[in-house]
Enzyme design. Structure first.
Site, mmCIF file in Angstrom:
data_model
loop_
_atom_site.group_PDB
_atom_site.id
_atom_site.type_symbol
_atom_site.label_atom_id
_atom_site.label_comp_id
_atom_site.label_asym_id
_atom_site.label_seq_id
_atom_site.Cartn_x
_atom_site.Cartn_y
_atom_site.Cartn_z
ATOM 1 N N GLY A 79 46.774 47.023 23.602
ATOM 2 C CA GLY A 79 45.898 47.863 22.782
ATOM 3 C C GLY A 79 44.502 48.028 23.367
ATOM 4 N N LYS A 91 43.358 50.605 28.978
ATOM 5 C CA LYS A 91 42.891 49.894 30.172
ATOM 6 C C LYS A 91 44.032 49.737 31.185
ATOM 7 C CE LYS A 91 40.942 45.374 31.094
ATOM 8 N NZ LYS A 91 40.549 44.177 30.332
ATOM 9 N N HIS A 185 44.420 40.366 18.030
ATOM 10 C CA HIS A 185 45.808 40.305 18.524
ATOM 11 C C HIS A 185 46.686 39.363 17.710
ATOM 12 C CE1 HIS A 185 44.255 36.969 20.820
ATOM 13 N NE2 HIS A 185 43.664 37.726 21.721
ATOM 14 N N ASN A 213 48.782 39.270 27.757
ATOM 15 C CA ASN A 213 47.931 40.460 27.831
ATOM 16 C C ASN A 213 48.349 41.344 28.995
ATOM 17 O OD1 ASN A 213 46.626 38.409 26.364
ATOM 18 N ND2 ASN A 213 44.669 39.447 26.629
ATOM 19 N N ASP A 215 46.494 43.088 30.817
ATOM 20 C CA ASP A 215 45.562 43.080 31.956
ATOM 21 C C ASP A 215 45.666 41.793 32.777
ATOM 22 O OD1 ASP A 215 44.248 41.105 30.556
ATOM 23 O OD2 ASP A 215 42.436 42.261 30.175
ATOM 24 N N LYS A 362 38.984 41.724 33.667
ATOM 25 C CA LYS A 362 38.088 42.007 32.542
ATOM 26 C C LYS A 362 36.916 42.861 32.986
ATOM 27 C CE LYS A 362 40.239 39.396 29.524
ATOM 28 N NZ LYS A 362 41.244 40.150 28.756
#
Ligand code: AMP
Ligand code: MG
Length: 881
Positions: A79, A91, A185, A213, A215, A362
């Site tokens: 998300g 992202k 989350h 995650n 990412d 990040k």
């Protein structure tokens, strides 16, 4: 009042179509918030985690791994919008490397696992409504990815953002979507139920889920963890990594004293005044990687029993309603963290995994490292480090913070980071192609980083140094390092522009003027008011000529409506005029009236003042190399010279009683001195200034007398000859013990080398290179040792020539334990690759073959033979070297 507030939020949620579970969870948190919950875990309520299983010690058979994976699904939290990196979309749609986005790599990782283990392994994304479409579009490239009976994604719930006063849902008519936020989350457990995905997975016989995650590309579905979880019948497993000093922020696990359960304490859950415990990496030695494993049956049971309210600890987040606008009203977002579910399940465990399973992107700092050659993708699309040792630390300036700014400044790719320990960039230079960072790199004040630049320290040996074969010989790299360690960039001095070419700027330079200095014309034509020509259509317009301005004039008249002034390129625009009509669009009249055939827009052909450079702005940064274009800029901005690191003055001295200067007749046994002129040229080619001192005979007195004189004016002395084992090797005998060290270097040619610092006047130390006399040895020695040293003195990176791979067209032999620098003619094959033809005469006296060659080929110390067709590193020489 607050009941009214709760009802207002609940109404909005039902209107939005959110299910009863989502509303129940919201209500649960709302009541906690009303009751004044802070969501903190005080230090005295917990104990450090203690001993846990290490993944590396888990022993799993292939059959167990396969069995576990066959009942596992991969769920990615997707998300995230990447707002921290200035992104507005998903992202995970960002390109990570090799043209692949996070999502591509995740999909390929899953497909590789399926193939390897012959399992179904469904992949499901938890999206927000903002990331769903974009993400599914990317996954559409992989037709085999969807699994029968399961969606590729489900959408997480939403909740209203609350006003801190009274907890009413916030109103933001400007962008009503910003009135909503995802509930953190931790909502994954609720969303799994409300979306029906939990039941669908269990119906398919999928009992475990790996949650992580999107990412974090290190979070692959590891069969060993899956099997370990199955073997021990664990309901829930959290992966943790060893904490280092730089990870003081992330959450950590601990054991709750009251019931012995493992809990997660995130940054937001630290009680006031207890940051020091939280940061203490000895006390809390691991951090939560947010890679979680959950038994879906246990989850379903629990959710059913609790009517969808898992009861995760609340996180109270204060933000601005528009996250991109710090002046927008403050709101409260009630959130929960996925990892806190660890406390909900009896028997939850933690497992210590390698750092490689935690590689989140990040920031653009992380992005740079993951895009660089420090990492590569293996056959299973795992991101693997190409080098041993810790990841480089990267700290880019604010201009790089957003992906758009980042991409603009690395238009030709990110630098090589394999040999880099840290890279800090201050300012916002644009990086060229093939830039390499070595060791600790600090870039401060550069406007650009040139193509092929090597930044930082000298790299370690590029070819493995053989163990004992070199005996008491010093390796090439050791000798170079020893030399460079004695040298610092030369003092700086103000230098006229015409003498600064190739030198390095020592201090930032600011412009003394605006560029352009005044509004001026970029055309020969007529300065006019654009309005005067507005009516020009079919019929031409006639303007009255009121004057003429040439470059260098200072017009005192002004141009009114219906008027024009003849103007030349570079001339100042007279008052009143706001545009120029090109002479081609007129009848070209010199006086009286000019007939204009076109209209012009305001500002047409006017170069406005300060458009290029603002007075006082930095135009050239310290560290930049002065080239023709730098000189143009400096001159344009009013600088007749620039502070640079002084050009080293080299004096070349040949030794040998047999030497006669070229042009002089040769007597018996005599030869022409070719080294003097060669070394002079090589030094000048390297950017130094140089002078030939001529040759001295093989006499210590003669040599010492010459050197006494030379050190008074030279910054660097290069001698040739007289350094080997012969009876007349006077350089060695005269200078040994006088600060010059004579060593044997594991190379061929160029084994005997002398280097040291001579005492000059005023305590100045003058580096002296005593090179061997054979012309080829002398040349190679210059390339390998003297050129890098001169570059260091000039504050250029010592390394210049980049080894390139070339295919040998004939075989070569080489001494064991010596690095061979052979001579070759390198050319490009039809396919565009380099081929190297070693010259016939590889002896160190072959001057003609040396001159014919355009490259050196490098045979590593541990290689004794290369056959035709093998690839060798070549150092392509400058045309003038
Ligand atoms: P040396 O290192 O003095 O023993 O010299 C090795 C070989 O290089 C001998 O054959 C010398 O004659 C030759 N040589 C030395 N210096 C020069 C020079 N300046 N120019 C050309 N050949 C040289
Ligand atoms: Mg000699």
């Amino acid at each position: 009042m607050t009941d009214q507030a709760l009802n207002a939020s609940v109404d909005l949620m039902s209107q939005r179509g959110l299910g009863p579970e989502a509303i129940r969870v919201f209500t649960h948190y709302f009541q906690q918030l009303q009751a004044g919950a802070q969501g903190t875990i005080p230090e005295d309520s917990i104990e450090p985690l203690g001993d846990i299983q290490t993944l590396g010690e888990v022993k799993v058979s292939d059959e167990e791994a396969r069995a576990a994976l066959s009942k596992t699904a991969v769920i990615k939290l997707n998300g995230g919008l990447g707002t921290g990196m200035g992104m507005t979309g998903a992202k995970s749609a960002l390109e990570v490397r090799d043209g692949l986005t996070f999502l591509d790599i995740i999909a390929l990782q899953v497909l590789a696992l399926r193939k390897r283990w012959d399992v179904e392994l469904p992949l499901v994304l938890m999206n927000s409504f903002r990331t769903s479409q974009e993400s599914l579009d990317i996954l559409a490239k992989y037709p085999d990815l969807p699994v029968e009976g399961l969606p590729l994604d489900f959408i997480q719930n939403a909740e209203p953002k609350l006003c801190p006063d009274g907890l009413m849902p916030v109103k933001w008519p400007k962008d009503p979507e910003l009135e909503w936020c995802p509930p953190g989350h931790g909502d994954i457990y609720v969303s799994l139920v409300t979306s029906g995905v939990l039941d669908a997975l269990l119906d398919k016989g999928i009992r475990y889920a790996f949650l992580s995650n999107s990412d974090n590309l290190g979070a692959t579905c590891d069969p060993d963890v899956a099997a370990w979880m199955v073997e021990h019948g664990l309901p829930y497993v959290a992966e943790v990594c060893k904490r280092t000093k730089s990870d003081r922020k992330g959450g950590h696990l601990a054991v709750r004293k009251s019931d012995g359960r493992i809990v997660l304490r995130d940054t937001a859950m630290v009680a006031e005044g207890e940051e020091r415990y939280f940061r203490d990496i000895k006390r809390h030695s691991t951090f939560n990687a947010n890679n979680l494993w959950i038994d879906l049956e246990v989850l379903r049971e629990r959710m059913t029993a609790k009517q969808g309210v898992l009861g995760l600890p609340i996180i109270v987040n204060r933000k601005n309603v528009d996250p991109a606008d710090a002046s927008s009203p403050e709101v409260i977002q009630m959130e929960s963290a996925m990892g806190t579910a660890i406390e909900v399940f009896e028997g939850s465990e933690a497992i210590l995994v390698p750092r490689t399973r935690f590689r989140p992107v990040k920031t653009t700092n992380d992005l740079l490292v993951i895009r660089s050659d420090f990492f590569s993708l293996d056959d299973d699309y795992h991101v693997v480090a190409a080098v041993d040792g810790p990841e480089p630390f990267v700290d880019l300036d604010s201009a790089y913070r957003f992906v758009s700014g980042f991409e603009k400044r690395f238009p030709k790719g990110v630098p090589s980071m394999r040999d880099c320990t840290s890279l800090r960039v201050i300012g916002d230079p644009v990086f060229g192609r093939n830039v390499r960072c070595v060791g600790e790199v600090l870039i401060d004040g550069y406007r650009r980083v040139l193509d092929d630049a090597v930044l930082g320290e000298l790299p370690g040996p590029t070819t493995p140094t053989p163990p004992s074969t070199s005996g008491d010989l010093r390796t090439v790299d050791e000798h170079l390092k020893a030399i460079l360690s004695t040298l610092e960039p030369s003092p700086t001095e103000w230098t006229p522009l015409t003498e600064a070419l190739g030198l390095v700027v020592a201090r930032d330079v600011r412009s003394k003027v605006d560029l352009p200095r005044f509004d001026n014309s970029s055309m020969d034509g007529y300065a006019v008011r654009a309005d005067s020509l507005a009516g020009t259509g079919e019929a031409p317009v006639r303007l009255h000529i009121v004057g003429e301005v040439a470059a260098g004039d200072d017009p005192t008249f002004s141009v009114g409506p219906g008027e024009a002034a003849r103007i030349m390129t570079g001339a100042p625009i007279p008052d009143g005029a706001d545009a120029v009509i090109a002479v081609e669009d007129t009848d070209g009249a010199a006086t009286g009236e000019v007939e204009c055939h076109a209209a012009v827009s305001r500002g047409r052909y006017v170069r406005p003042c300060g458009e290029d450079v603002a007075s006082g702005s930095t135009i050239v940064g310290a560290g930049e190399v002065v080239g023709a274009r730098t000189i143009a800029l400096l001159a344009a901005c009013g600088h007749a010279g620039v502070e640079v690191h002084r050009r080293p003055r080299v004096v070349v001295l040949s030794t040998g009683s047999e030497l006669v200067q070229p042009g002089q007749p040769l007597g018996p046994g005599q030869i022409h001195d070719s080294n003097s002129a060669m070394l002079w040229a090589a030094a000048v080619g390297a950017g130094a200034s140089a002078e030939i001192r001529g040759a001295v005979g093989d006499s210590e007195d003669e040599l010492l007398a010459a050197l006494d004189e030379i050190v008074t004016e030279a910054d660097v002395v290069i001698t040739s000859g007289g350094v080997s084992m012969g009876a007349f090797d006077v350089v060695k005998s005269a200078l040994r013990g006088k600060g010059v060290e004579f060593v044997r270097v594991a190379m061929q040619p160029g084994k005997p080398q002398g280097y040291g610092l001579l005492a000059g006047p005023d305590g100045r130390q003058v580096p002296l290179f005593a090179l061997p006399g054979n012309p080829v040895s002398s040349f190679v020695s210059f390339e390998v040792f003297v050129r890098p040293a001169l570059r260091r003195l000039m504050r250029l990176t010592p390394e210049k020539r980049r080894p390139r791979p070339a295919t040998l067209i004939s075989g070569v032999e080489s001494f064991a334990g010596r690095r061979q620098f052979g001579r070759a003619v390198v050319s490009r094959s039809a396919e565009g690759t380099l081929v190297a033809a070693p010259v016939a005469g590889q002896g160190s006296h072959f001057v003609a073959d040396l001159s014919r060659a355009n490259a050196l080929f490098v045979v590593p110390e541990d290689v004794t033979e290369l056959v035709a067709g093998e690839v060798v590193d070549v150092l392509v020489l400058d045309k003038d070297a």
